[in-house]
Design an enzyme around this catalytic site. Structure first.
Site, PDB file in Angstrom:
ATOM      1  N   LYS A 202      -2.888  -3.446   4.837  1.00  0.00           N
ATOM      2  CA  LYS A 202      -4.021  -3.671   3.939  1.00  0.00           C
ATOM      3  C   LYS A 202      -4.310  -5.166   3.825  1.00  0.00           C
ATOM      4  O   LYS A 202      -5.434  -5.612   3.943  1.00  0.00           O
ATOM      5  CB  LYS A 202      -3.676  -3.059   2.575  1.00  0.00           C
ATOM      6  N   GLU A 208       6.978  -8.223   7.286  1.00  0.00           N
ATOM      7  CA  GLU A 208       7.573  -7.292   8.255  1.00  0.00           C
ATOM      8  C   GLU A 208       6.556  -6.894   9.327  1.00  0.00           C
ATOM      9  O   GLU A 208       6.832  -6.920  10.527  1.00  0.00           O
ATOM     10  CB  GLU A 208       8.057  -6.017   7.540  1.00  0.00           C
ATOM     11  N   GLY A 262      -2.027   1.176  -1.262  1.00  0.00           N
ATOM     12  CA  GLY A 262      -1.257   1.435  -0.034  1.00  0.00           C
ATOM     13  C   GLY A 262      -0.660   2.837  -0.016  1.00  0.00           C
ATOM     14  O   GLY A 262      -0.794   3.573   0.965  1.00  0.00           O
ATOM     15  N   ARG A 263      -0.010   3.220  -1.101  1.00  0.00           N
ATOM     16  CA  ARG A 263       0.688   4.511  -1.106  1.00  0.00           C
ATOM     17  C   ARG A 263      -0.269   5.692  -1.272  1.00  0.00           C
ATOM     18  O   ARG A 263       0.160   6.831  -1.291  1.00  0.00           O
ATOM     19  CB  ARG A 263       1.777   4.510  -2.178  1.00  0.00           C
ATOM     20  N   GLU A 348       7.125   3.635  -6.729  1.00  0.00           N
ATOM     21  CA  GLU A 348       6.350   2.389  -6.756  1.00  0.00           C
ATOM     22  C   GLU A 348       5.232   2.496  -7.798  1.00  0.00           C
ATOM     23  O   GLU A 348       4.805   1.501  -8.373  1.00  0.00           O
ATOM     24  CB  GLU A 348       5.771   2.065  -5.365  1.00  0.00           C
ATOM     25  N   HIS A 379      24.384  22.044   2.350  1.00  0.00           N
ATOM     26  CA  HIS A 379      25.733  21.771   2.849  1.00  0.00           C
ATOM     27  C   HIS A 379      26.139  20.327   2.584  1.00  0.00           C
ATOM     28  O   HIS A 379      27.061  19.820   3.212  1.00  0.00           O
ATOM     29  CB  HIS A 379      25.803  22.091   4.336  1.00  0.00           C
ATOM     30  N   LYS A 499      10.117 -10.800  -2.446  1.00  0.00           N
ATOM     31  CA  LYS A 499       9.389 -11.358  -1.291  1.00  0.00           C
ATOM     32  C   LYS A 499       9.402 -12.883  -1.358  1.00  0.00           C
ATOM     33  O   LYS A 499       9.631 -13.573  -0.367  1.00  0.00           O
ATOM     34  CB  LYS A 499       7.926 -10.898  -1.297  1.00  0.00           C
TER      35      LYS A 499
HETATM   36  O1  F6P Z   1       5.880  -2.873  -0.910  1.00  0.00           O
HETATM   37  C1  F6P Z   1       4.753  -3.460  -1.400  1.00  0.00           C
HETATM   38  C2  F6P Z   1       3.520  -3.090  -0.637  1.00  0.00           C
HETATM   39  O2  F6P Z   1       2.483  -3.866  -1.127  1.00  0.00           O
HETATM   40  C3  F6P Z   1       3.169  -1.604  -0.712  1.00  0.00           C
HETATM   41  O3  F6P Z   1       2.536  -1.268  -1.885  1.00  0.00           O
HETATM   42  C4  F6P Z   1       2.331  -1.460   0.510  1.00  0.00           C
HETATM   43  O4  F6P Z   1       2.141  -0.123   0.852  1.00  0.00           O
HETATM   44  C5  F6P Z   1       3.160  -2.233   1.504  1.00  0.00           C
HETATM   45  O5  F6P Z   1       3.647  -3.339   0.760  1.00  0.00           O
HETATM   46  C6  F6P Z   1       2.440  -2.696   2.737  1.00  0.00           C
HETATM   47  O6  F6P Z   1       1.380  -3.534   2.436  1.00  0.00           O
HETATM   48  P1  F6P Z   1       0.286  -3.898   3.517  1.00  0.00           P
HETATM   49  O7  F6P Z   1      -0.435  -2.634   3.881  1.00  0.00           O
HETATM   50  O8  F6P Z   1      -0.632  -4.889   2.861  1.00  0.00           O
HETATM   51  O9  F6P Z   1       0.978  -4.478   4.705  1.00  0.00           O
END
Ligand code: F6P
Length: 535
Positions: A202, A208, A262-263, A348, A379, A499
């Site tokens: 987003k 990452e 995002g979620r 979240e 199990h 972060k």
């Molecule tokens: O973990 C925090 C967060 O902002 C989530 O809410 C989101 O889904 C994820 O990081 C990834 O964010 P982006 O889509 O901006 O890379």
């Protein structure tokens, strides 16, 4: 939470502390029917909960006192209910299959949504039909979705869930972890000339994702040269500038909007890799399932409303009984990642300790979500659910028909599903053990107290439609709980501090000369130990 109303509800809960499922079922032959309701292809049997009709009525007052109806209208109509980020929350517009407009700041967002869906469909068809060729003229056979959190969990979980609908000649891979192993092991499985990378973020700034995307690009350039990037990288983002700066042609960017969390983003362009796998038609069926549940949620009275009922039951156990977690137990291997997906969705969203007025909350909020597919969990951890000391309400999820009707697998699977809810509810008394001839010293060990609450969600078959409805059900359940707890469910400030600190530590880990460390003694020592080992 509205304290006056909660006090009354809590008194009602306490007055029924001794509810016993054996007795409740014995005294009311109609109980299963009374506490079963349906929507969008799903049947929810919530009769095996510690409730009476009166207690359900009492819980519904909590929803009404929280002004839930007004909040639902605000959600669907694009009010800026994500107040700490001053944003609307309009994932429901993404699957609005009606002709009704949805306004944000006076602008109807539906034309843009339809345009992006159309662009996704056109692109997906090109890839699926082998008309989008890689740099060396070969068709795409592997898609690598690079994203994390909501930009990964939704499509990854859904791809697994909808595997029976996916094109078998197109393989999807998901790279999320900044651990290079994730990328490296994935790249071993794909051929550069036949791989499309979909960078999903987003913000297009997430550490990452950008690290994985940069190194995937470097790998591709190493194999095919710089000019290959245009045919092998597309982006899904709200940040066109950053996408372009990364080197992806804006024509190959699929946009979405800041009012999609995002979620909650699976039905936005974040679902692009999923659409490539299952095709635009199945994606539309998925939207239809979401839409049906949205309609149900926004129109049906609370006492028959699946998300509202499940939310209230969750509050009964979290706030009335002090339960700290709930387990989600899909009796379907295709839903193996569903609990992981729900962890982000629920934890979240509702992992908050400050209310909408900025005050410390006085009652528990979001629970810990966990789970594994049945029967594997049986199990592993079911022992604790049956005979441990903690109350763990469970959602059992199953289907009447299997995509893999081999022998009697499915009957066995679902027999276990139904039997577990029976065993959890009714247990086995000491007298029953003795009647079976259990030696006296073993009776305490072989006794099952029962009275463990469960919901059972049952649909005919796992299809794009029932799957979409299931995800929407949990989205709305989480929303209702956030409203009743009076917290903001659509921000996630709690992820920020880590972060920021990580970027400081990163500089210290990689500094050439020994950096002056100004953390606590533990963090300083860990950094020093790491640097020494790497020297
Ligand atoms: O973990 C925090 C967060 O902002 C989530 O809410 C989101 O889904 C994820 O990081 C990834 O964010 P982006 O889509 O901006 O890379």
């Amino acid at each position: 939470m509205n304290h006056d109303v909660w006090s009354a509800v809590s008194a009602d809960i306490n007055a029924r502390r001794n509810l016993n499922l054996r007795e409740l079922f014995a005294h009311d032959p109609d109980r299963a029917r009374r506490f079963t309701t349906e929507a969008a292809g799903w049947t929810l049997d919530y009769s095996k909960n510690l409730i009476t009709p009166d207690l359900m009525k009492s819980l519904v007052t909590l929803a009404k006192a929280s002004d839930l109806k007004r909040w639902i209208d605000a959600l669907f109509s694009g009010e800026a209910i994500n107040a700490t980020e001053n944003r609307s929350v309009l994932h429901t517009a993404l699957r609005n299959l009606s002709t009704n407009p949805v306004f944000v700041n006076g602008n109807d967002v539906m034309p843009d949504i339809r345009e992006v869906l159309g662009k996704m469909a056109a692109f997906s068809e090109l890839v699926r039909k082998g008309k989008w060729l890689g740099h060396t003229g070969k068709r795409i056979k592997s898609i690598v979705n690079i994203g994390i959190g909501g930009s990964d969990l939704g499509p990854a979980m859904a791809y697994q869930a909808l595997k029976p609908y996916a094109k078998s000649s197109l393989k999807l891979y998901f790279v999320s972890n900044v651990d290079a192993t994730h990328l490296a092991e994935t790249l071993k499985k794909v051929k550069a000339g036949q791989t499309l990378f979909v960078v999903v973020s987003k913000t297009f700034t997430t550490q990452e994702t950008m690290t994985n995307a940069e190194n995937a690009r470097a790998w591709l350039i190493g194999k095919l040269g710089r000019e290959a990037v245009a045919r092998h990288f597309v982006a899904v983002s709200t940040n066109a500038e950053a996408v372009e700066a990364f080197g992806i042609d804006p024509a190959n960017m699929f946009g979405f909007w800041d009012w999609v969390g995002g979620r909650y983003s699976l039905t936005s362009a974040v679902g692009l890799s999923l659409m490539m796998a299952i095709g635009a038609k199945n994606f539309t069926k998925l939207l239809k399932g979401y839409y049906k549940m949205d309609r149900h949620f926004s129109t049906v009275p609370f006492d028959r409303n699946l998300p509202v009922i499940m939310a209230l039951l969750g509050i009964l156990y979290s706030n009335g009984y002090g339960a700290e977690s709930y387990a989600v137990l899909p009796y379907d291997q295709y839903l193996a990642r569903f609990p992981a997906y729900l962890q982000q969705l629920d934890m979240e969203s509702n992992g908050k300790s400050v209310d909408r007025d900025g005050r410390r909350v006085t009652s528990a909020t979001g629970p810990i979500v966990w789970g594994e597919p049945g029967t594997n969990g049986q199990h592993a951890f079911y022992q604790l659910i049956h005979q441990g000391t903690r109350l763990i309400p469970c959602d059992f999820i199953g289907f009447c028909k299997s995509h893999n009707p081999i022998g009697d697998h499915h009957d066995k699977l679902m027999a276990n599903c139904f039997a577990q809810t029976e065993a959890l509810a009714f247990g086995k008394t000491a007298a029953e053990c003795r009647a079976e001839g259990v030696p006296e010293e073993l009776v305490p060990h072989k006794t099952f107290e029962g009275n463990h609450p469960t919901n059972t969600l049952l649909a005919d078959k796992l299809t794009p439609e029932t799957f979409g409805a299931l995800v929407a059900l949990y989205e709305h359940k989480v929303f209702v709980q956030g409203i009743i707890w009076n917290i903001f469910s659509f921000d996630q400030w709690g992820v920020e501090l880590g972060k920021v600190l990580a970027s400081k530590v990163l500089a210290e880990l990689s500094a050439k000369d020994t950096p002056p460390l100004k953390h606590d003694s533990s963090t300083n020592a860990l950094i020093t130990r790491y640097r020494e080992a790497r020297a």
